[in-house]
Design a protein around this motif. Sequence first.
Motif, mmCIF file in Angstrom:
data_model
loop_
_atom_site.group_PDB
_atom_site.id
_atom_site.type_symbol
_atom_site.label_atom_id
_atom_site.label_comp_id
_atom_site.label_asym_id
_atom_site.label_seq_id
_atom_site.Cartn_x
_atom_site.Cartn_y
_atom_site.Cartn_z
ATOM 1 N N SER A 280 0.801 -1.237 0.000
ATOM 2 C CA SER A 280 0.000 0.000 0.000
ATOM 3 C C SER A 280 0.831 1.283 0.000
ATOM 4 C CB SER A 280 -0.957 0.038 1.213
ATOM 5 O OG SER A 280 -1.737 -1.104 1.249
ATOM 6 N N PRO B 132 2.448 4.657 -1.572
ATOM 7 C CA PRO B 132 1.911 5.532 -2.615
ATOM 8 C C PRO B 132 2.697 5.385 -3.913
ATOM 9 C CG PRO B 132 3.241 6.784 -1.066
ATOM 10 C CD PRO B 132 3.166 5.384 -0.533
ATOM 11 N N PRO B 133 2.053 5.560 -5.073
ATOM 12 C CA PRO B 133 2.803 5.459 -6.332
ATOM 13 C C PRO B 133 3.850 6.563 -6.441
ATOM 14 C CG PRO B 133 0.556 6.236 -6.713
ATOM 15 C CD PRO B 133 0.640 5.858 -5.273
ATOM 16 N N MET C 35 4.580 8.465 -8.783
ATOM 17 C CA MET C 35 4.126 9.661 -9.490
ATOM 18 C C MET C 35 3.529 10.711 -8.549
ATOM 19 S SD MET C 35 1.517 9.678 -12.658
ATOM 20 C CE MET C 35 0.856 11.196 -13.292
ATOM 21 N N SER C 36 3.187 10.309 -7.320
ATOM 22 C CA SER C 36 2.661 11.275 -6.363
ATOM 23 C C SER C 36 3.648 12.427 -6.168
ATOM 24 C CB SER C 36 2.433 10.611 -5.003
ATOM 25 O OG SER C 36 1.622 9.496 -5.130
ATOM 26 N N CYS C 37 4.932 12.116 -6.182
ATOM 27 C CA CYS C 37 5.953 13.133 -5.874
ATOM 28 C C CYS C 37 7.008 13.288 -6.969
ATOM 29 C CB CYS C 37 6.681 12.774 -4.585
ATOM 30 S SG CYS C 37 5.614 12.615 -3.155
ATOM 31 N N LEU D 174 7.141 17.407 -6.184
ATOM 32 C CA LEU D 174 7.590 17.565 -4.796
ATOM 33 C C LEU D 174 8.995 16.982 -4.645
ATOM 34 C CD1 LEU D 174 6.591 18.410 -1.886
ATOM 35 C CD2 LEU D 174 6.170 16.000 -1.519
ATOM 36 N N VAL E 86 14.835 11.805 3.870
ATOM 37 C CA VAL E 86 14.034 12.175 5.039
ATOM 38 C C VAL E 86 12.542 12.196 4.703
ATOM 39 C CG1 VAL E 86 13.854 13.858 6.906
ATOM 40 C CG2 VAL E 86 16.004 13.584 5.698
ATOM 41 N N THR E 87 12.208 12.517 3.445
ATOM 42 C CA THR E 87 10.804 12.571 3.058
ATOM 43 C C THR E 87 10.225 11.177 2.858
ATOM 44 O OG1 THR E 87 11.549 14.404 1.694
ATOM 45 C CG2 THR E 87 9.226 13.840 1.556
ATOM 46 N N PRO F 266 9.799 7.939 6.324
ATOM 47 C CA PRO F 266 8.652 7.653 7.192
ATOM 48 C C PRO F 266 7.505 6.968 6.445
ATOM 49 C CG PRO F 266 9.052 10.032 7.030
ATOM 50 C CD PRO F 266 10.116 9.351 6.264
ATOM 51 N N VAL F 267 7.371 7.276 5.161
ATOM 52 C CA VAL F 267 6.274 6.686 4.385
ATOM 53 C C VAL F 267 6.575 5.220 4.072
ATOM 54 C CG1 VAL F 267 4.975 6.817 2.236
ATOM 55 C CG2 VAL F 267 5.665 8.918 3.395
ATOM 56 N N LYS G 284 6.841 2.069 6.671
ATOM 57 C CA LYS G 284 5.608 1.336 6.999
ATOM 58 C C LYS G 284 5.020 0.624 5.781
ATOM 59 C CE LYS G 284 4.472 4.271 10.862
ATOM 60 N NZ LYS G 284 3.910 5.538 11.269
ATOM 61 N N LEU H 274 -5.873 7.860 -2.933
ATOM 62 C CA LEU H 274 -4.756 7.281 -3.695
ATOM 63 C C LEU H 274 -5.274 6.312 -4.765
ATOM 64 C CD1 LEU H 274 -2.064 6.688 -0.913
ATOM 65 C CD2 LEU H 274 -1.895 8.243 -2.849
ATOM 66 N N CYS I 124 4.572 22.099 -6.314
ATOM 67 C CA CYS I 124 4.928 20.877 -5.566
ATOM 68 C C CYS I 124 3.884 19.796 -5.816
ATOM 69 C CB CYS I 124 5.022 21.158 -4.069
ATOM 70 S SG CYS I 124 6.081 22.528 -3.630
ATOM 71 N N SER I 125 3.521 19.604 -7.069
ATOM 72 C CA SER I 125 2.485 18.627 -7.394
ATOM 73 C C SER I 125 2.985 17.196 -7.071
ATOM 74 C CB SER I 125 2.142 18.740 -8.876
ATOM 75 O OG SER I 125 3.329 18.616 -9.638
ATOM 76 N N TRP I 126 2.120 16.197 -6.910
ATOM 77 C CA TRP I 126 0.673 16.265 -6.927
ATOM 78 C C TRP I 126 0.174 16.148 -5.498
ATOM 79 C CZ3 TRP I 126 -0.742 18.277 -11.256
ATOM 80 C CH2 TRP I 126 -0.123 17.946 -12.447
ATOM 81 N N SER J 218 -2.108 13.448 -3.860
ATOM 82 C CA SER J 218 -1.516 12.136 -3.569
ATOM 83 C C SER J 218 -0.565 12.195 -2.380
ATOM 84 C CB SER J 218 -0.753 11.611 -4.795
ATOM 85 O OG SER J 218 -1.642 11.105 -5.739
ATOM 86 N N SER K 72 8.167 13.529 11.622
ATOM 87 C CA SER K 72 9.120 13.121 10.582
ATOM 88 C C SER K 72 8.492 13.210 9.188
ATOM 89 C CB SER K 72 9.613 11.696 10.842
ATOM 90 O OG SER K 72 8.547 10.781 10.757
ATOM 91 N N TYR K 73 7.162 13.094 9.119
ATOM 92 C CA TYR K 73 6.484 13.147 7.823
ATOM 93 C C TYR K 73 6.610 14.510 7.142
ATOM 94 C CZ TYR K 73 4.137 8.700 8.735
ATOM 95 O OH TYR K 73 3.862 7.377 8.962
ATOM 96 N N ALA L 272 11.021 17.294 6.088
ATOM 97 C CA ALA L 272 11.800 17.598 4.885
ATOM 98 C C ALA L 272 10.962 18.226 3.784
ATOM 99 C CB ALA L 272 12.449 16.325 4.368
#
Lengths: 296, 232
Positions: free
Chosen positions: A167, A169-170, A172-174, A188, A215-216, A219-220, A223, B81, B150-152, B155, B176-177, B180
Motif C-alpha cells: 500500500s 503511494p505510487p 508519481m505522487s511526488c 515535490l 528524510v521525506t 517515514p512513508v 511502513k 490514492l 509541488c504537485s501532486w 496524492s 518526521s512526515y 523535509a
Amino acid sequence: MIGIGNTLSGSRRVERRRSVQQVGVFAIIAAFPLAARGQETAAYFKQNCYSCHTIGGGRLVGPDLKDVTSRKDRDWIVRFILNPQAMIDRGDPYATRILGEARGVVMPPVAGLSRDRANQILDMIEAESAFEKSQFEGVKFSDRPFTAADVDRGHALFTGRAKFKNSGPPCMSCHTVRGLTLLGGGRLGVDLTKVSERIGGRKPLSAWLVSPATVTMQPVFAKHPLEAEEILPLVAYFEHSAKQAGDDDSVAPLTFFLVGLAGMVLMLGLFDVVWKNRFRGVRRPLVAGGEMRTSV
Amino acid sequence: MVSAQHYFDQLMFGVAPYLALITFFLGTIQRYRAQAFSYSSLSSQFLENKRHFWGMVPLHYGILVVLGGHVVAFMFPREVLAWNGHPIRLYILEISALVFGLLTLLGLVMALVRRLVYRKIRTVTSLADIVLYALLLVQVGSGVYVAVMCSWGSSWFAASATPYLWSIVTLDPDISYVLAMPFAVKLHIVNAFLVIGFFPFTRLVHVLVIPNPYLWRKPQVVRWNRGPGSGA
C-alpha cells in the motif's frame, strides 16, 4: 555428624547454586540493554544506511563500510556522517574524494542521528567487519535481463495503475519522469528520468529502493516497504526512461496553472449565469434613486 | 547534541497544533458564552453587491470545495490514492482543486481590495479583520503555489500529511512526515495552525453558526416600498 556435614555441604551447594543463579540473572539484566542497543543499532543501520552501503558486499551508491574505521580515523568519520555537506563545502580532501567516487551524490542528512548513535553504528560496523559474512552484505537481486513486460509493469507501478503490495503511494505522487503523460508526474521530489545513472546502475538503485532513506520517503516507506518483485520492474522502467529521455516537460507546471486559470474563468462565467437574477435591476436603481433624493 | 533547528521543528509541528486546538476550543466556547450575539460575520455589504458578488461568491464556493478536499484526503487517504491511480483521474482531481483554489484566491483579493478601497467598509474593518485577511492570503497563496509547484498534492497529502495529522489527533505527534517538506508546504501547515488559533477572535466564527436552512428554504423577496411621501 555425617548427617550434619551432609546438611552443611548441602546448604553450601544450595547457596552456591543461588549465587550462580543470581550472577546469571544479573549478567542477563546487565547484558540486556547492550543486546537491545545492538539490535536497535542494527535496525537503525538497516533503515537508514543499508540502502546505500553494505558491509563486505561491495560498493552501492556509497562505499562498502567493511573496516571503514581502519581506513579513516573515527572522529573524522563521525564528523562526516553528522554533516556530510558541511565537510564537502569546507573542501575536505577525503570528503571530496568520496563525493567523486559517489558520482556527485551527497550523502543525505540522516534522521535522528547523534554523535552517540554514530559511534554505536561504527562499533557495530567494526563487529560486523570481523565476520566472514556480515548480515549487511547486501540484498541479493535477480540479475536476469529486463524485458519489455518489466518496463510496462514498472510504468504501471510508477503511475499507480498497478498497486504496491504493501500500500505504498505510487512514485508519481511526488516524482516525474520525462515523457510520462500529459502533465507529467509530481514535482515535490526530484525528477527521476536519469536516476539509474545518477545512483550508479541496477544494483545500487535496487538496494536503495529496499528502504528509501531520504528524510521525506523514509517515514512513508518504512511502513509500506517495496517488495523485491516490485523493485525489479521499477528499476527496469528507470533504466528504460534514462535511455529514452523523453521530451523536456519542465513547462508542465505552467500548463497546469493555465488550465486551472481557464477553469476559473469558466466557473466565474457559470456563477454569473447561475445568479443572473441577482438584485441588479431592483436594488441598485433604488439605492441610486435614494442617493439622488438624499442629495436633493 | 540536539540542534536549535530540532527544537524549532518540534515547536512548529509538534506543539503549535495543540496550542492552536486548545485556543480554538476554549476561545470559541468562551466567546459563545460571553458574547453570543457576536457570533457572525459583520455585514459589509452596505447595499452594494456589484463588487461584493465577485468577492464573496468565488471565495466561499472556492474555500468550501478546497477545505472539503483536505477533509476527504484526511479521512479517506487510501480511497484518494486509489482514485489517483490513473493519471487522467489524478489530473481531473488536481485541475478541479486548482480551479477552486484560484477562485478562493481571486475572491479573497477582490474582498480585500473592496475593503481597502471603500471608506464605508474601512470604517467597519477591525484589527482582527486585518490579521485574518493577512493569514488567509498567506494560507491560500501558499496553497495555490504548492498545488502548482509541488504537485501532486492530493496524492502526497494522503501519503504524508494525513499520517502526520492523524498522529496529532491521536496525541502521538510524528513530525518526521513533514520535516523535509519544502518551505512553502511548511508555511502552509504552520499558517493553518495560526488560522485555527485565531479563529475564535475573528469573523470566522460565522462558520460555526451558518444558517443551514438557507440551503433549502423557499426564496424570500424583500420589497422596498418607497413611494412619494413614504418617508423611506
